[in-house]
Structures are given as C-alpha cells and as structure tokens.
Design a protein around this motif. Structure first.
Motif, mmCIF file in Angstrom:
data_model
loop_
_atom_site.group_PDB
_atom_site.id
_atom_site.type_symbol
_atom_site.label_atom_id
_atom_site.label_comp_id
_atom_site.label_asym_id
_atom_site.label_seq_id
_atom_site.Cartn_x
_atom_site.Cartn_y
_atom_site.Cartn_z
ATOM 1 N N UNK A 1 6.797 8.376 2.639
ATOM 2 C CA UNK A 1 7.596 7.544 3.541
ATOM 3 C C UNK A 1 6.737 6.968 4.665
ATOM 4 N N UNK A 2 5.838 7.800 5.202
ATOM 5 C CA UNK A 2 4.999 7.322 6.301
ATOM 6 C C UNK A 2 4.071 6.204 5.841
ATOM 7 N N UNK A 3 3.419 6.389 4.700
ATOM 8 C CA UNK A 3 2.496 5.364 4.204
ATOM 9 C C UNK A 3 3.241 4.098 3.812
ATOM 10 N N UNK A 4 4.419 4.259 3.185
ATOM 11 C CA UNK A 4 5.200 3.088 2.817
ATOM 12 C C UNK A 4 5.632 2.310 4.055
ATOM 13 N N UNK A 5 6.065 3.044 5.095
ATOM 14 C CA UNK A 5 6.454 2.366 6.327
ATOM 15 C C UNK A 5 5.294 1.663 6.996
ATOM 16 N N UNK A 6 4.120 2.307 7.014
ATOM 17 C CA UNK A 6 2.944 1.675 7.601
ATOM 18 C C UNK A 6 2.545 0.418 6.843
ATOM 19 N N UNK A 7 2.585 0.517 5.508
ATOM 20 C CA UNK A 7 2.233 -0.672 4.717
ATOM 21 C C UNK A 7 3.235 -1.800 4.930
ATOM 22 N N UNK A 8 4.534 -1.443 4.961
ATOM 23 C CA UNK A 8 5.548 -2.475 5.162
ATOM 24 C C UNK A 8 5.370 -3.148 6.516
ATOM 25 N N UNK A 9 5.099 -2.352 7.545
ATOM 26 C CA UNK A 9 4.906 -2.936 8.873
ATOM 27 C C UNK A 9 3.680 -3.843 8.898
ATOM 28 N N UNK A 10 2.578 -3.379 8.299
ATOM 29 C CA UNK A 10 1.364 -4.201 8.294
ATOM 30 C C UNK A 10 1.542 -5.453 7.452
ATOM 31 N N UNK A 11 2.212 -5.308 6.298
ATOM 32 C CA UNK A 11 2.428 -6.479 5.441
ATOM 33 C C UNK A 11 3.313 -7.507 6.141
ATOM 34 N N UNK A 12 4.348 -7.045 6.839
ATOM 35 C CA UNK A 12 5.199 -7.983 7.568
ATOM 36 C C UNK A 12 4.438 -8.681 8.691
ATOM 37 N N UNK A 13 3.561 -7.925 9.368
ATOM 38 C CA UNK A 13 2.759 -8.543 10.411
ATOM 39 C C UNK A 13 1.860 -9.640 9.834
#
Length: 486
Positions: free
Chosen positions: A35-47
């Motif tokens: 969950x943590x890695x998925x959230x980090x990737x989603x946040x970075x990808x959205x940025x």
C-alpha cells in the motif's frame, strides 16, 4: 469433529506457532509495504502527469498570438502528434467570453471541452477532472489570459513558476491595439494513461511482493527447521534414554540447551544413584538378616536343653538383626540428599545435641566447649542427616573423653567444616581407617554396635563430603567432618 480438533491442536505445536506468527508478520509487513509503495507511486505519477500537462499549457500560452483585428491564433504548431490525432488523448481549446471553442485542437474533432463557469483570476491555473470527448476521464488545466488596448500591448499575466513562459514574462502579445479581450486557455489529457500506468505498477508490485513473500516464507521455514533441529536431536536423545540405548543425553547442542541437558543428565544421575542405593540396601539387608535367621533356624532344630543359653542366643541374634535393620533404614532415609534448595542451620543442631549429651553423660562430669557462628553457618542438606552425623561423632567423643569435648564449626570456602575433639586415649594411625568398617569397634569393652562412624562416612559421601580421623591437640582423637555449605 476430527477436523475441528485438529485445527485447534495445531497452535499447540511450537513449530506451528513460530511459523504462523512469522508468516502473519510477513504478510502484514508486505501488505503495508504494498500500500505504501503503491501510494507513493500514484502520488509521484500524478505529480509528473500534472507537470507534463502544465508544460503543455505553457506551450499553448506561448504559442498564442493576436492579429491586427484582435483575433487569436497559434503562431506555431504544438509538437506532440496527439494534438493532431482525433481523440488522441491530448486536447487544447481557447475560449472567448461568451463563445466556447474559438480555437481548438484537431484531436477534439467535433467535440468541445465544457468547463464549469468558475471565476478564474488572471494568471492562475485551475484543475478539473471531467469527462472527455470520447467519454474518457480527463485532467483539465485552464488559465485566463487578458490583454488591453493602448500604445503598447499589455503583457500576458503568467505565474513566475511557469518555466515555459517565465523566461519571457515581459513579452507582449503581438498585434495592433484592439478592444479589450480575454481568452481562456484549456488543455486536457486522458487519465486512462495514468490509470493504466498505476495498474501496471500495482500488478508488477503485487507479483514482486508475492515472489518476495514466498521467498521469505521459504527462508522462515528453513530458519525454523534449522533452529528447531537441536530440539529434534534432544528428543531423539531422550527417546534413546527411555528405550535403554543410552544412559545420558549425548550429542552436540546449542549453548541455550546446555543448561537443560546438564540438568536432565543430573536428574538421570541422581535417579540412577537412588535406584542403585535402593538395590544395594535391599541386597545388603537381605544378606545381613540371612545370617541371624540361619542361626535361629539351626538353634530351633536342635533339642533345647538349656533354655537360658537358647534365650541368650535368640537375644543376641535379634539384637544383631535389629542393628542391621537400623543401619540400612538409616541409609534408606538419606535418599533425599543432593536435593537442591535444602538449608539446615548448624547452630540449632549442635546446641540441641550438646544438651542431650550433657544429660546422657551427666554422671561423668564432662566439659563441653563450642566455637561456631550462631546464625551464619548452614548445611546444604537434610537437618536429620546432619543430626545423625554430628550425633554419632559427639557420642563417640563422649564415650572416650576423660573430661573435655571440643566442638568447632566454620566455613572453608564453599564447604562446611565441623571438628569434634576429645581428650581421651585416641586411636592409633593404623586403626583409624579400620574403625569406619561396619561392626568394627576400637574397644570391644565399650558398648555399641560399631556402626556409628560407618554411618557418618556413608551419609557424608552421599553429600559429596568426607570424614577423617587424626590426633587432637587435646591428646585424644579429632574427627573432621566436611560437608557442602548452603
């Protein structure tokens, strides 16, 4: 019913408890990491997605020109080929007040980007999530651009943070003066690309974490098997002892199991000694009683002419049998020796024995001297055994003393040393070892069974102690008893 019982029996196993606990911890850690890695990737990808779309908006702003009639147009073609592909996923649009889609990209085809009528201050960027021209979700960025008529065209108000236009923040819209006007610049991009990237990452992450989880579970199982291997060896060693194939636990064991193995071997040794003593006691008692019984049987078979002689013989053999029974019962009672945690203060035993000896030998006017610490000394064993040993030594000293008996007790390291001395005739050096044999007396004229010193030595040896005889400074005999100190 059997399945239900089996399911509840499994946690009773140490192996299953450790394995299930380890797997549960690994599962929680991997899920949390996922969950943590998925959230980090989603946040970075959205940025990154928004940053790319912001760059497209800046390029659209930079390419916007105004002709002499005040009509907007693009002075250059935007580079991304998706602008030209119908429903290509990347869209731009320029709206004028009261008119949507004044200019738009070819990718919109015959559709428009319809935004809510929110107030948009000049130079600021708004973000929306809408439904695009092909029914797909899109991320929309919009900016208001205003120019005014005058001798010099007014600049395009763009935030200083915009990299594409920040370099020309003082540039002006080309063209002649015209009526005041404003345009809304809009860019949009298909969010399905972002969602597809997020899904690909999640699938890859899930597969990677699953492989990692299997590897860690295998490592945990191997570690568990390796860690519990000494317990299995210990179990096999216990089974060998139980089956009679070995007398001790033998083998290489980790340092954590050494105390357990040593204690278990100590228990086995103690049990072996108890069994051996029991066998010896039974055999010795049977052998000792057999002789008096044989004498009585032979006397009973002969004609009894002299009843007094027969009674004397019976009394003699009964006393002999009674002495042997008392001897072996005293040895059997000492089976509790070596039990850890026993503590018997020395002072009360000595004081009680001296009171008894003063009464028993009151007619001889003996002088009893004692030297010991009242409370500090304690024997690591049964109080009855200490009473038995010291009682025999004091009784012997009183029998042979002319007028004085000296008793001393002190600690010598981790040992208890008690000495009993008298001023009697003493015993020659050649006879000191012989008097420890059962039934042997230094002087047959003195009453007794000849078992006292033998009992003292036997009991002392059960506690890994010893007793020795030597000459006393008082002129008689000194008996030194060494025992474990509590």
């Amino acid at each position: 019913m059997s399945r239900f019982k089996l399911r509840w029996r499994l946690p009773q196993s140490l192996r299953w408890r450790l394995l299930l606990g380890t797997l549960a911890g690994l599962a929680l850690a991997l899920v949390a990491a996922g969950f943590a890695l998925s959230g980090l990737f989603a946040d970075q990808a959205q940025r990154q997605f928004r940053s790319h779309l912001q760059l497209q908006l800046d390029q659209l702003t930079a390419a916007l020109e105004v002709d002499a009639a005040g009509q907007p147009s693009l002075g250059s073609t935007l580079a991304d080929p998706r602008w030209q592909q119908p429903y290509g996923g990347l869209y731009w649009q320029v709206d004028a007040p009261g008119r949507q889609g004044l200019l738009r990209s070819r990718s919109l085809w015959d559709s428009l980007l319809r935004l809510p009528g929110d107030g948009l201050p000049s130079g600021q960027t708004h973000e929306h999530r809408l439904i695009g021209p092909a029914g797909q979700p899109v991320l929309v960025l919009e900016r208001q651009v205003i120019w005014s008529a005058g001798p010099s065209p007014s600049p395009i108000p763009i935030p200083a943070a915009s990299p594409a236009v920040g370099a020309r923040s003082t540039d002006q819209l080309p063209g002649a003066a015209a009526a005041p006007g404003s345009w809304r610049l809009i860019v949009a991009q298909d969010l399905r690309e972002l969602e597809a990237a997020q899904q690909r990452f999640d699938l890859t992450l899930a597969a990677s974490l699953a492989v990692l989880g299997l590897a860690l579970a295998g490592a945990a199982g191997a570690q568990l098997a390796l860690g519990l291997a000494p317990l299995r060896r210990l179990q096999r060693a216990v089974q060998q002892v139980r089956a009679g194939d070995a007398q001790r636990l033998e083998g290489e064991f980790p340092a954590e199991l050494h105390p357990l193995v040593q204690d278990f071997n100590g228990v086995l040794l103690q049990n072996e000694q108890v069994v051996q003593r029991a066998r010896q006691t039974a055999g010795n008692l049977a052998h000792a009683i057999k002789t008096p019984l044989a004498v009585l049987a032979n006397a009973a078979e002969r004609p009894r002419g002299d009843l007094h002689a027969f009674a004397t013989l019976v009394d003699e053999q009964v006393r002999s049998a009674r002495a042997q029974v008392e001897w072996h019962l005293a040895r059997a009672r000492m089976g509790g020796s070596g039990v850890p945690g026993l503590r018997s203060p020395v002072a009360p035993v000595l004081e009680g024995l001296l009171r008894v000896m003063r009464k028993v030998h009151a007619g001889r006017e003996l002088r009893f001297d004692g030297d010991w610490e009242p409370d500090a000394l304690a024997f690591a064993g049964e109080s009855q055994d200490l009473h038995e040993m010291l009682g025999n030594l004091l009784d012997n000293a009183c029998k042979w003393a002319h007028g004085r008996v000296l008793v001393q007790a002190r600690a010598a390291g981790r040992r208890l040393l008690v000495t009993v001395e008298d001023d009697g005739p003493g015993i020659g050096a050649d006879a000191r070892e012989r008097v420890f044999e059962r039934g042997t007396r230094a002087d047959e004229r003195q009453p007794g069974s000849g078992l006292g010193l033998a009992i003292v030595r036997e009991v002392a040896q059960l506690y890994q102690g010893q007793v020795r005889l030597d000459a006393s400074a008082l002129g008689g005999l000194r008996a030194s008893l060494e025992l474990p100190l509590a």
